[in-house]
Design a protein around this motif. Sequence first.
Motif, PDB file in Angstrom:
ATOM      1  N   ILE A 278     -19.328  -4.941 -32.124  1.00  0.00           N
ATOM      2  CA  ILE A 278     -19.744  -5.530 -30.884  1.00  0.00           C
ATOM      3  C   ILE A 278     -19.440  -6.886 -30.917  1.00  0.00           C
ATOM      4  O   ILE A 278     -19.075  -7.386 -29.659  1.00  0.00           O
ATOM      5  CB  ILE A 278     -21.336  -5.194 -30.739  1.00  0.00           C
ATOM      6  CG1 ILE A 278     -22.034  -3.888 -30.649  1.00  0.00           C
ATOM      7  CG2 ILE A 278     -21.984  -6.153 -29.644  1.00  0.00           C
ATOM      8  CD1 ILE A 278     -23.551  -3.741 -31.017  1.00  0.00           C
ATOM      9  N   GLN A 279     -19.550  -7.763 -31.821  1.00  0.00           N
ATOM     10  CA  GLN A 279     -19.225  -9.199 -31.925  1.00  0.00           C
ATOM     11  C   GLN A 279     -17.724  -9.136 -31.792  1.00  0.00           C
ATOM     12  O   GLN A 279     -17.302  -9.865 -30.955  1.00  0.00           O
ATOM     13  CB  GLN A 279     -19.553  -9.858 -33.485  1.00  0.00           C
ATOM     14  CG  GLN A 279     -19.172 -11.160 -33.184  1.00  0.00           C
ATOM     15  CD  GLN A 279     -19.511 -11.715 -34.599  1.00  0.00           C
ATOM     16  OE1 GLN A 279     -19.212 -11.147 -35.532  1.00  0.00           O
ATOM     17  NE2 GLN A 279     -20.205 -12.841 -34.743  1.00  0.00           N
TER      18      GLN A 279
ATOM     19  N   TYR B  16     -17.625 -14.463 -25.108  1.00  0.00           N
ATOM     20  CA  TYR B  16     -19.164 -15.063 -25.763  1.00  0.00           C
ATOM     21  C   TYR B  16     -18.555 -15.745 -27.219  1.00  0.00           C
ATOM     22  O   TYR B  16     -18.783 -15.301 -28.150  1.00  0.00           O
ATOM     23  CB  TYR B  16     -20.222 -14.267 -25.754  1.00  0.00           C
ATOM     24  CG  TYR B  16     -20.576 -13.452 -24.338  1.00  0.00           C
ATOM     25  CD1 TYR B  16     -21.227 -14.411 -23.581  1.00  0.00           C
ATOM     26  CD2 TYR B  16     -20.472 -12.210 -24.266  1.00  0.00           C
ATOM     27  CE1 TYR B  16     -21.646 -13.628 -22.259  1.00  0.00           C
ATOM     28  CE2 TYR B  16     -20.769 -11.526 -22.994  1.00  0.00           C
ATOM     29  CZ  TYR B  16     -21.367 -12.340 -22.020  1.00  0.00           C
ATOM     30  OH  TYR B  16     -21.698 -11.363 -21.129  1.00  0.00           O
ATOM     31  N   LYS B  17     -17.969 -17.018 -26.898  1.00  0.00           N
ATOM     32  CA  LYS B  17     -17.527 -17.740 -27.940  1.00  0.00           C
ATOM     33  C   LYS B  17     -18.960 -18.063 -28.994  1.00  0.00           C
ATOM     34  O   LYS B  17     -19.974 -18.416 -28.482  1.00  0.00           O
ATOM     35  CB  LYS B  17     -16.990 -18.941 -27.714  1.00  0.00           C
ATOM     36  CG  LYS B  17     -15.755 -18.812 -26.643  1.00  0.00           C
ATOM     37  CD  LYS B  17     -14.776 -18.557 -27.430  1.00  0.00           C
ATOM     38  CE  LYS B  17     -13.280 -18.397 -26.604  1.00  0.00           C
ATOM     39  NZ  LYS B  17     -12.513 -17.377 -26.558  1.00  0.00           N
ATOM     40  N   GLY B  18     -18.931 -17.722 -30.193  1.00  0.00           N
ATOM     41  CA  GLY B  18     -19.933 -18.071 -31.103  1.00  0.00           C
ATOM     42  C   GLY B  18     -21.168 -16.953 -30.918  1.00  0.00           C
ATOM     43  O   GLY B  18     -22.109 -17.246 -31.433  1.00  0.00           O
ATOM     44  N   LEU B  19     -20.844 -15.664 -30.523  1.00  0.00           N
ATOM     45  CA  LEU B  19     -21.932 -14.797 -30.308  1.00  0.00           C
ATOM     46  C   LEU B  19     -22.454 -14.418 -31.890  1.00  0.00           C
ATOM     47  O   LEU B  19     -21.497 -14.009 -32.647  1.00  0.00           O
ATOM     48  CB  LEU B  19     -21.295 -13.455 -29.751  1.00  0.00           C
ATOM     49  CG  LEU B  19     -22.171 -12.378 -29.526  1.00  0.00           C
ATOM     50  CD1 LEU B  19     -23.563 -12.674 -29.025  1.00  0.00           C
ATOM     51  CD2 LEU B  19     -21.687 -11.120 -28.908  1.00  0.00           C
ATOM     52  N   SER B  20     -23.767 -14.836 -32.135  1.00  0.00           N
ATOM     53  CA  SER B  20     -24.299 -14.573 -33.341  1.00  0.00           C
ATOM     54  C   SER B  20     -24.730 -13.329 -33.883  1.00  0.00           C
ATOM     55  O   SER B  20     -25.080 -12.767 -32.837  1.00  0.00           O
ATOM     56  CB  SER B  20     -25.288 -15.728 -33.709  1.00  0.00           C
ATOM     57  OG  SER B  20     -26.571 -15.168 -32.814  1.00  0.00           O
TER      58      SER B  20
END
Length: 136
Positions: A40-41, A48-52
């Motif tokens: 998913i990431q 979505y930059k930086g999706l944690s």
Amino acid sequence: MKLADASKLLKERGFKNTPKRYDMLEYIFRQNKYVTARDIQQALKDKYKGLSFDTIYRNLSTFIEVDVVEVTELDGEKRFRSKCSSSEHHHHFICLDCGNTKSIYRCPMDNLSVDLPGYTVQSHKFEIYGLCPECS
């Protein structure tokens, strides 16, 4: 279950349909297999930059709670897929190579009363792992 049904159910249960949540759900629903949080990431990293992982797992927990996503564990890692559209009781074959799934409508529990006389089974989970015809 369809993506629109899942979004509607989330809203009915009081969860906002944010763009990020919708995109995560859309990715899961486009797959015919179980996916990892890392999948998913990777799929959403450009948008979505930086999706944690925190955000991903929090949303996955919500999806499971609302019952729009199924979860299994393979090789010590949780994997997720869209809730099947069939309301009929079934299980899955999961390809160990490509991850695609196939529904199985025969249940091995149907004849289990012979082996467990007097026992009350409250729940069960049954999955078969191997290689699909394309990966064999």
